[in-house]
Design a protein around this motif. Structure first.
Motif, short mmCIF file in Angstrom:
data_model
loop_
_atom_site.label_atom_id
_atom_site.label_comp_id
_atom_site.label_asym_id
_atom_site.label_seq_id
_atom_site.Cartn_x
_atom_site.Cartn_y
_atom_site.Cartn_z
N THR A 18 0.84 -1.20 0.00
CA THR A 18 0.00 0.00 0.00
C THR A 18 0.87 1.25 0.00
O THR A 18 2.05 1.20 0.33
CB THR A 18 -0.92 0.03 1.23
N CYS A 19 0.26 2.36 -0.34
CA CYS A 19 0.95 3.64 -0.36
C CYS A 19 1.17 4.11 1.08
O CYS A 19 0.26 4.05 1.91
CB CYS A 19 0.12 4.66 -1.13
N ILE A 20 2.35 4.59 1.38
CA ILE A 20 2.69 5.08 2.72
C ILE A 20 2.61 6.60 2.70
O ILE A 20 3.25 7.25 1.86
CB ILE A 20 4.09 4.63 3.13
N ARG A 21 1.84 7.16 3.63
CA ARG A 21 1.72 8.62 3.73
C ARG A 21 2.30 9.05 5.07
O ARG A 21 1.64 8.99 6.10
CB ARG A 21 0.25 9.02 3.64
N PRO A 22 3.55 9.52 5.07
CA PRO A 22 4.18 9.91 6.34
C PRO A 22 3.71 11.28 6.81
O PRO A 22 3.36 12.14 6.00
CB PRO A 22 5.67 9.95 5.99
N GLY A 23 3.70 11.46 8.12
CA GLY A 23 3.40 12.76 8.69
C GLY A 23 4.68 13.59 8.74
O GLY A 23 5.75 13.07 9.02
N SER A 24 4.60 14.87 8.44
CA SER A 24 5.76 15.74 8.48
C SER A 24 6.02 16.16 9.93
O SER A 24 5.15 16.74 10.58
CB SER A 24 5.52 16.97 7.60
N ILE A 31 5.92 14.82 16.57
CA ILE A 31 5.90 13.36 16.44
C ILE A 31 4.73 12.79 17.23
O ILE A 31 3.99 11.93 16.74
CB ILE A 31 7.23 12.75 16.93
N ARG A 32 4.52 13.29 18.44
CA ARG A 32 3.41 12.82 19.27
C ARG A 32 2.07 13.12 18.60
O ARG A 32 1.17 12.30 18.57
CB ARG A 32 3.49 13.48 20.64
N ILE A 33 1.94 14.31 18.02
CA ILE A 33 0.70 14.68 17.33
C ILE A 33 0.48 13.78 16.12
O ILE A 33 -0.63 13.30 15.87
CB ILE A 33 0.73 16.16 16.92
N ALA A 34 1.54 13.53 15.35
CA ALA A 34 1.42 12.65 14.18
C ALA A 34 0.99 11.25 14.59
O ALA A 34 0.14 10.63 13.93
CB ALA A 34 2.75 12.61 13.42
N GLU A 35 1.55 10.75 15.69
CA GLU A 35 1.13 9.42 16.18
C GLU A 35 -0.33 9.43 16.59
O GLU A 35 -1.08 8.50 16.27
CB GLU A 35 1.98 9.01 17.38
N GLY A 42 6.99 8.96 10.22
CA GLY A 42 7.23 10.40 10.19
C GLY A 42 8.31 10.75 9.19
O GLY A 42 9.18 9.94 8.91
N MET A 43 8.24 11.96 8.66
CA MET A 43 9.21 12.42 7.67
C MET A 43 9.76 13.77 8.12
O MET A 43 9.00 14.68 8.42
CB MET A 43 8.53 12.56 6.32
#
Length: 75
Positions: A18-24, A31-35, A42-43
């Motif tokens: 599948t396509c991976i969409r990382p959080g910036s 990082i905590r917000i992205a999780e 994360g990127m």
């Protein structure tokens, strides 16, 4: 989580079809917000790094050394 476990988890995510969409991300808070928003990866992108480290959004040149020196702030 140990480095080996993190590496294995990332490898299992990358092995999917599948396509991976990382959080910036740019610091521990982002990082905590992205999780919390459900991002598995994360990127740390160049424009975000430039803003976080130098205070200039993507106009200033950021070197690999400066980016690597900022990585401990992400953990």
């Amino acid at each position: 989580m140990a480095f080996r476990q993190r590496r294995e988890k990332l490898r299992s995510i990358l092995d999917r079809s599948t396509c991976i969409r990382p959080g910036s991300v740019y610091d521990a808070t982002s990082i905590r917000i992205a999780e919390d928003l459900g991002f598995e990866v994360g990127m740390f992108g160049g424009s975000v790094a430039s803003l976080a480290v130098l205070g200039d959004p993507d106009i200033a040149l950021i070197t690999l050394t400066v980016g690597l020196n900022h990585l401990p702030n992400l953990v």
